[in-house]
Design an enzyme around this catalytic site. Structure first.
Site, PDB file in Angstrom:
ATOM      1  N   ASP A  11      10.313  -6.988  -4.404  1.00 35.11           N
ATOM      2  CA  ASP A  11       8.905  -6.673  -4.520  1.00 35.11           C
ATOM      3  C   ASP A  11       8.180  -7.993  -4.222  1.00 35.11           C
ATOM      4  O   ASP A  11       8.791  -9.063  -4.290  1.00 35.11           O
ATOM      5  CB  ASP A  11       8.620  -6.203  -5.951  1.00 35.11           C
ATOM      6  CG  ASP A  11       7.143  -6.083  -6.220  1.00 35.11           C
ATOM      7  OD1 ASP A  11       6.451  -5.436  -5.414  1.00 35.11           O
ATOM      8  OD2 ASP A  11       6.672  -6.636  -7.234  1.00 35.11           O
ATOM      9  N   ASP A  13       4.259  -8.883  -4.977  1.00 32.24           N
ATOM     10  CA  ASP A  13       3.292  -9.328  -5.982  1.00 32.24           C
ATOM     11  C   ASP A  13       3.978  -9.492  -7.333  1.00 32.24           C
ATOM     12  O   ASP A  13       4.473  -8.519  -7.903  1.00 32.24           O
ATOM     13  CB  ASP A  13       2.167  -8.294  -6.119  1.00 32.24           C
ATOM     14  CG  ASP A  13       1.301  -8.195  -4.874  1.00 32.24           C
ATOM     15  OD1 ASP A  13       0.865  -9.243  -4.376  1.00 32.24           O
ATOM     16  OD2 ASP A  13       1.054  -7.072  -4.398  1.00 32.24           O
TER      17      ASP A  13
HETATM   18  C1  BG6 Z   1       1.326  -3.919  -5.447  1.00 33.17           C
HETATM   19  C2  BG6 Z   1       0.608  -4.508  -6.652  1.00 33.17           C
HETATM   20  O1  BG6 Z   1       2.277  -4.819  -5.002  1.00 33.17           O
HETATM   21  O2  BG6 Z   1       0.408  -3.668  -4.393  1.00 33.17           O
HETATM   22  C3  BG6 Z   1      -0.541  -3.617  -7.067  1.00 33.17           C
HETATM   23  O3  BG6 Z   1       1.515  -4.625  -7.718  1.00 33.17           O
HETATM   24  C4  BG6 Z   1      -1.464  -3.372  -5.870  1.00 33.17           C
HETATM   25  O4  BG6 Z   1      -1.248  -4.239  -8.108  1.00 33.17           O
HETATM   26  C5  BG6 Z   1      -0.651  -2.777  -4.719  1.00 33.17           C
HETATM   27  O5  BG6 Z   1      -2.498  -2.471  -6.216  1.00 33.17           O
HETATM   28  C6  BG6 Z   1      -1.488  -2.509  -3.480  1.00 33.17           C
HETATM   29  O6  BG6 Z   1      -1.925  -3.719  -2.949  1.00 33.17           O
HETATM   30  P1  BG6 Z   1      -2.977  -3.890  -1.782  1.00 33.17           P
HETATM   31  O7  BG6 Z   1      -2.834  -5.344  -1.414  1.00 33.17           O
HETATM   32  O8  BG6 Z   1      -2.565  -2.969  -0.670  1.00 33.17           O
HETATM   33  O9  BG6 Z   1      -4.299  -3.525  -2.334  1.00 33.17           O
HETATM   34 MG    MG Z   2       4.947  -6.490  -8.333  1.00 29.42          MG
END
Ligand code: BG6
Ligand code: MG
Length: 221
Positions: A11, A13
Site C-alpha cells: 500500500d 499512503d
Molecule cells: C488511500 C488513502 O491510499 O487513497 C485514502 O488511504 C485516500 O485516505 C485514498 O482517500 C484515495 O486517494 P486519492 O489520492 O485518490 O484521493
Molecule cells: Mg494506507
C-alpha cells in the site's frame, strides 16, 4: 502460515510515504466547511477507502445528502488541498525502512508491486524516486472497487504473474488488511495491533521488517 515468497505488494499512503496525515488534514478542512464534526479517530475508518467512498462516509457522518455535481466539486476541492500539501514530497518523505526493504527484495529477485486506492499514487511514487524499483503499479485509476474489496491486490498479483498465496501485502489500514485477507494474501499490518489485529503479523514501522523476518513469518521453522 507457509508460503513460497515470490512477491510483495505495498500500500502507499501510510506504508511507503507519510501522506495519511495530509489526507486527514484535507478531509478535516472539508468536514469543517460542511460543519460535520470529524476527528483523527474518525479518520482511521477512511484509510484505504477511495476518494468517493471517503466523501460518502463523511456525508453519512453528518447525515447530509448532496447531489452528484456538488459531490464532484467537493472531491475536486479536497484533492486540490491535498495536492498542495504533498507537492513538496520527495525522497526524504519515504517512511523509515520502506526503501531499504524494497531494495532488499529487488536484490533477491522478489517481485514488488504497489496496491493503492489513490489516484495520485503514480505521481507520488515518481516524486519520491521509487518508481524504478516497482514491477507493477495498481492504483485507484485501475480499479472499480476500493478496499476492503481485494480487487487492487488481486490485480497486482496478476500483473506480477503470481498467485495470492505467493505474495505478502503491507498495509496500514484496517480496510486494506481486510482486502488482503479476503484475497488470500499473507498480510503484514503496519501500525497498531488494536486496529490491524486481523493481519498475520503487525509491526509498528517498516523499519522493523527485513527480508529475513519476512521469510521466517511466511515459513515458520
Ligand atoms: C488511500 C488513502 O491510499 O487513497 C485514502 O488511504 C485516500 O485516505 C485514498 O482517500 C484515495 O486517494 P486519492 O489520492 O485518490 O484521493
Ligand atoms: Mg494506507
Amino acid at each position: 502460515m507457509s508460503l513460497e515468497l515470490k512477491g510483495c505488494l505495498f500500500d502507499m499512503d501510510g506504508v511507503i510515504v507519510d501522506s495519511a496525515v495530509h489526507h486527514f488534514v484535507a478531509w478535516k478542512r472539508l468536514a469543517d466547511e460542511l460543519s460535520i464534526p470529524f476527528t483523527e479517530q474518525d479518520n482511521h475508518a477512511l484509510k484505504g477507502l477511495s476518494r468517493v467512498d471517503s466523501l460518502e462516509h463523511i456525508l453519512r457522518m453528518g447525515h447530509l445528502q448532496l447531489d452528484e455535481k456538488t459531490k464532484l466539486k467537493l472531491m475536486a476541492q479536497k484533492n486540490a488541498w491535498y495536492l498542495d500539501l504533498i507537492k513538496g514530497m520527495r525522497a526524504k518523505d519515504i517512511l523509515p525502512g520502506a526503501r531499504e526493504l524494497i531494495e532488499e527484495l529487488v536484490a533477491e529477485g522478489i517481485k514488488v508491486g504497489l496496491g493503492s486506492s489513490s489516484r495520485n499514487a503514480q505521481m507520488i511514487l515518481d516524486n519520491v524516486g521509487l518508481t524504478p524499483l516497482f514491477d507493477t503499479v495498481v492504483d485507484g485509476n485501475h480499479i472499480t472497487l476500493s478496499k476492503p474489496d481485494p480487487e487492487v491486490f488481486l490485480k497486482g498479483a496478476q500483473a506480477l504473474g503470481l498467485d495470492p498465496r505467493q505474495v505478502v501485502v503491507f498495509e496500514d489500514a484496517e480496510s486494506g488488511v481486510k482486502a488482503a485477507k479476503t484475497g488470500g494474501f499473507f498480510a503484514v499490518g503496519v501500525g497498531s495491533e488494536e486496529q490491524l489485529g486481523q493481519a498475520d503479523v503487525v509491526v509498528s514501522s517498516m523499519k522493523e521488517v527485513t527480508l529475513r523476518d519476512l521469510k521466517s513469518w511466511v515459513r515458520p521453522a
